[in-house]
Enzyme design. Structure first.
Site, PDB file in Angstrom:
ATOM      1  N   LYS A  33      23.516  50.035  25.358  1.00  7.43           N
ATOM      2  CA  LYS A  33      23.076  50.295  26.722  1.00  7.43           C
ATOM      3  C   LYS A  33      24.214  50.005  27.696  1.00  7.43           C
ATOM      4  O   LYS A  33      25.221  49.386  27.331  1.00  7.43           O
ATOM      5  CB  LYS A  33      21.860  49.439  27.062  1.00  7.43           C
ATOM      6  CG  LYS A  33      22.102  47.941  27.023  1.00  7.43           C
ATOM      7  CD  LYS A  33      20.835  47.172  27.319  1.00  7.43           C
ATOM      8  CE  LYS A  33      21.098  45.661  27.274  1.00  7.43           C
ATOM      9  NZ  LYS A  33      19.899  44.889  27.629  1.00  7.43           N
ATOM     10  N   ARG A  51       9.204  38.872  30.818  1.00  5.18           N
ATOM     11  CA  ARG A  51       9.776  40.123  31.297  1.00  5.18           C
ATOM     12  C   ARG A  51       8.874  41.226  30.751  1.00  5.18           C
ATOM     13  O   ARG A  51       7.667  41.187  30.990  1.00  5.18           O
ATOM     14  CB  ARG A  51      11.240  40.239  30.845  1.00  5.18           C
ATOM     15  CG  ARG A  51      12.067  41.254  31.610  1.00  5.18           C
ATOM     16  CD  ARG A  51      13.552  41.170  31.276  1.00  5.18           C
ATOM     17  NE  ARG A  51      13.842  41.445  29.872  1.00  5.18           N
ATOM     18  CZ  ARG A  51      15.067  41.512  29.364  1.00  5.18           C
ATOM     19  NH1 ARG A  51      16.122  41.312  30.143  1.00  5.18           N
ATOM     20  NH2 ARG A  51      15.261  41.774  28.087  1.00  5.18           N
ATOM     21  N   TYR A  75      44.694  40.728  52.954  1.00  5.16           N
ATOM     22  CA  TYR A  75      43.664  40.571  53.984  1.00  5.16           C
ATOM     23  C   TYR A  75      43.300  39.108  54.205  1.00  5.16           C
ATOM     24  O   TYR A  75      43.127  38.340  53.261  1.00  5.16           O
ATOM     25  CB  TYR A  75      42.398  41.330  53.586  1.00  5.16           C
ATOM     26  CG  TYR A  75      42.537  42.823  53.588  1.00  5.16           C
ATOM     27  CD1 TYR A  75      42.860  43.517  54.749  1.00  5.16           C
ATOM     28  CD2 TYR A  75      42.327  43.540  52.429  1.00  5.16           C
ATOM     29  CE1 TYR A  75      42.979  44.902  54.748  1.00  5.16           C
ATOM     30  CE2 TYR A  75      42.427  44.925  52.403  1.00  5.16           C
ATOM     31  CZ  TYR A  75      42.758  45.603  53.573  1.00  5.16           C
ATOM     32  OH  TYR A  75      42.875  46.967  53.566  1.00  5.16           O
ATOM     33  N   MET A 130      40.613  46.619  47.464  1.00  8.18           N
ATOM     34  CA  MET A 130      39.816  47.627  46.780  1.00  8.18           C
ATOM     35  C   MET A 130      40.550  48.270  45.614  1.00  8.18           C
ATOM     36  O   MET A 130      39.974  48.484  44.544  1.00  8.18           O
ATOM     37  CB  MET A 130      39.377  48.708  47.773  1.00  8.18           C
ATOM     38  CG  MET A 130      38.448  49.747  47.171  1.00  8.18           C
ATOM     39  SD  MET A 130      37.874  50.975  48.372  1.00  8.18           S
ATOM     40  CE  MET A 130      36.807  49.976  49.421  1.00  8.18           C
TER      41      MET A 130
END
Length: 396
Positions: A58, A159, A288, A336
């Site tokens: 998954k 769950r 930054y 980023m």
């Protein structure tokens, strides 16, 4: 996923082969299929003789590339595949995978049920209501043979699943529905990675009690499974007919105390290239927010990878990377698309050199566990965080 051979031979993707050539990438994820095959083989040897291995693929195989990982796992001894969603199962079928695929998540809608039937996937049933929905939709489809389904019991995870104390009634209902065939009954352990086995043993006993209730009604479940990676490594009594292994197949241990159980090799490495090298004066601030200021003259290497690729911004000024087999610190705020390194200790660093963020260079190694420990999270989250603008490159 592209192989190293594909990318160096120029046949990766027609006109885009130059774009995807591994040697021109700013950053990429390397997937060692040899390590994956080794891990699966070691796990199969570790299992009880009657137990099959389900490779959990998954979340794009925990960020490793679902189809390629599934193919390699099956070739190496896995018998089943586990996914979370219907689209993940369809992706495997479209990739040519014919092995049984269990959908671990809950599915309810007619559209999902139609897709499950069409692609020959096997759903998890968590409640009587869901079972009735499946039966009604399959009735309207005039589906030929019954659909194989897997019954999920909640033994303490809170769950998905029907409460273990109501297991026999749930199983009797499913068995009475003409379009459904029970393929297995299973549950999921919440604390298998803990050195304290108390809660896991309680869940195990609840599972045993539920199965005993079911058998007392004259129903003999064809297949049982309970163990995830941690439980698989902890106790062979938890193996039953199938184990569902995710993290261990990718070469990481669910907990430090399980490292002596079996030898595993990490499958994933994260790499990027130096894009610029510069010298900055003492007192110069970096990136930054100016969270880092050079205490002396420094050589900085700018590297073409950032938080948009899955490098957590919270690692700013905390992480180390490997270049030329040596550890160097990251400095300044991770941005980023880029991050900066202090490479003052390594002479004559050049643009284009490879930086290993996760993986091994020489005798040094940095793992997803290292990042997870720094961030107070788990290695699963680290592996699943690498974005798809990073190409996956298969190596042997």
């Amino acid at each position: 996923m592209l192989s190293r051979k594909q990318q160096t031979s120029g046949v990766a993707d027609n006109q885009q082969c130059d774009t995807y050539a591994w040697f021109s990438q700013r950053a990429w994820v390397e997937i060692d299929l040899g390590a994956l095959s080794y891990n699966v083989q070691q796990l199969v040897k570790f299992l009880s003789p009657r137990t099959q291995l389900m490779a959990v693929v998954k979340a794009d195989a925990y960020g490793h590339g679902a189809v390629t990982v599934a193919q390699t796992a099956l070739e190496s001894g896995a018998s089943w595949l586990g996914v979370a969603t219907v689209p993940e199962g369809i992706q495997l079928r479209e990739g040519g995978i014919k092995a049984p695929i269990l959908i671990l998540g809950a599915t309810h809608t007619p559209e999902q049920i139609h897709a499950i039937a069409h692609w020959k996937l096997q759903p998890t049933l968590c409640s009587p209501k869901q079972a009735l929905v499946f039966s009604n939709v399959l009735e309207s489809m005039n589906n030929g043979s019954p659909m194989e389904v897997h019954i999920k019991l909640d033994t303490g995870m809170s769950r998905l699943g029907t409460n273990w104390q109501e297991a026999s009634e749930f199983v009797q209902l499913v068995q009475s529905l003409p379009h459904l065939a029970i393929a297995s009954i299973y549950s999921h352990l919440a604390t298998a990675d803990s050195p304290d086995l108390t809660a896991m043993q309680e869940q195990h006993q609840r599972f045993e009690d539920a199965i005993a209730q079911i058998k007392a009604k004259g129903i003999n479940p064809p297949c049982l499974h309970l163990a995830n990676s941690a439980a698989t490594l902890t106790d062979t009594a938890l193996h039953y007919d199938i184990v569902r292994v995710g993290l261990a197949a990718y070469g990481l241990y669910p907990a430090p105390h399980l490292q002596n159980k079996i030898q595993l090799h990490p499958v994933l490495q994260l790499k990027a290239r130096v894009t610029q090298v510069k010298t900055i004066a003492p007192g110069t601030s970096v990136s930054y927010g100016h969270k880092f200021t050079a205490p002396r003259e420094m050589r900085l290497a700018v590297v073409g990878i950032g938080y948009a690729d899955g490098v957590p911004r919270q690692l700013s000024n905390k992480m180390q990377v490997l270049i030329r087999g040596q550890r160097v610190p990251q400095v300044g705020t991770i941005t980023m698309d880029q991050l900066m390194l202090d490479v003052s200790s390594i002479p004559n660093i050049q643009e284009g050199e490879i930086v290993t963020l996760l993986g091994q260079q020489g005798r040094e190694q940095i793992s997803a566990d290292d990042w997870a420990n720094q961030l107070d999270t788990i290695s699963w989250e680290i592996l699943c965080g690498f974005k798809h603008r990073l190409p996956r490159i298969a190596v042997m």
